[in-house]
Scaffold this motif. Structure first.
Motif, PDB file in Angstrom:
ATOM      1  N   GLN A 146      43.426  70.529  17.203  1.00 21.62           N
ATOM      2  CA  GLN A 146      44.195  69.849  18.245  1.00 21.62           C
ATOM      3  C   GLN A 146      43.768  68.385  18.356  1.00 21.62           C
ATOM      4  O   GLN A 146      44.607  67.487  18.411  1.00 21.62           O
ATOM      5  CB  GLN A 146      43.965  70.559  19.577  1.00 21.62           C
ATOM      6  CG  GLN A 146      45.121  70.512  20.523  1.00 21.62           C
ATOM      7  CD  GLN A 146      44.856  71.437  21.697  1.00 21.62           C
ATOM      8  OE1 GLN A 146      43.724  71.562  22.165  1.00 21.62           O
ATOM      9  NE2 GLN A 146      45.897  72.074  22.189  1.00 21.62           N
ATOM     10  N   GLU A 184      45.011  66.331  15.365  1.00 20.86           N
ATOM     11  CA  GLU A 184      46.443  66.035  15.416  1.00 20.86           C
ATOM     12  C   GLU A 184      46.758  64.922  16.398  1.00 20.86           C
ATOM     13  O   GLU A 184      47.599  64.072  16.130  1.00 20.86           O
ATOM     14  CB  GLU A 184      47.226  67.293  15.794  1.00 20.86           C
ATOM     15  CG  GLU A 184      47.280  68.334  14.704  1.00 20.86           C
ATOM     16  CD  GLU A 184      47.921  69.624  15.172  1.00 20.86           C
ATOM     17  OE1 GLU A 184      48.427  69.681  16.324  1.00 20.86           O
ATOM     18  OE2 GLU A 184      47.912  70.590  14.392  1.00 20.86           O
ATOM     19  N   VAL A 185      46.071  64.916  17.534  1.00 26.79           N
ATOM     20  CA  VAL A 185      46.342  63.946  18.590  1.00 26.79           C
ATOM     21  C   VAL A 185      45.749  62.580  18.265  1.00 26.79           C
ATOM     22  O   VAL A 185      46.348  61.547  18.571  1.00 26.79           O
ATOM     23  CB  VAL A 185      45.787  64.463  19.948  1.00 26.79           C
ATOM     24  CG1 VAL A 185      45.897  63.415  21.019  1.00 26.79           C
ATOM     25  CG2 VAL A 185      46.514  65.729  20.353  1.00 26.79           C
TER      26      VAL A 185
END
Length: 145
Positions: free
Chosen positions: A59, A62-63
């Motif tokens: 996560q 990806e961010v």
């Protein structure tokens, strides 16, 4: 849980073998052998080391627009220890995931390594590299910082 039981069993076996060998030679050798067994036990303990989970690491990667590096490792792995040493202070920029404490991470590592839990597996820009050169990882960490 299984890896902790296996670790404990192997540690007891090593300690017993060392005690039998040293008992035949000399009692005072028990001290350094005991220290070696304790150090090995700490170094290879499945729950050792901080880090994050596979879900959180993916996560964050990806961010983050910088392209975070995810390093999958396990305690007791000499290649993982060597990579950590060779990265120097840049190692703090990577996201470290212990595959022995996160079954999802172990499954991911198996999925990119033909069913094997080969570590270190390093994910750079979404691409998995098995036991990569530390220079490659260091260069990417430097550009991502």
């Amino acid at each position: 849980m299984r890896s902790r039981l296996l670790w404990f069993g192997l540690l007891v076996l090593i300690a017993a073998m060392a005690a039998l060998i040293v008992a035949d030679i000399s009692w005072w050798l028990m001290i350094p052998v005991g220290v070696l067994v304790a150090v090995y036990g700490w170094w290879s303990f499945p729950g050792r080391g901080g880090g994050t989970t596979h879900a959180v690491a993916t996560q964050l990667a990806e961010v983050d627009s910088r392209g975070r590096v995810i390093i999958y490792w396990r305690p007791g792995c000499t290649y993982c220890s060597a990579l950590r040493r060779r990265l120097g202070s840049a190692r703090d920029e990577a996201l470290w995931v212990n595959i022995w404490t996160d079954p999802e991470a172990a499954a991911y590592v198996r999925s990119v390594n033909d069913g094997n839990e080969t570590v270190p597996t390093v994910v750079i820009e979404g691409r998995a590299h098995t036991n990569p050169d530390a220079g490659l990882v260091r260069r990417h960490l430097a550009t991502a910082a």
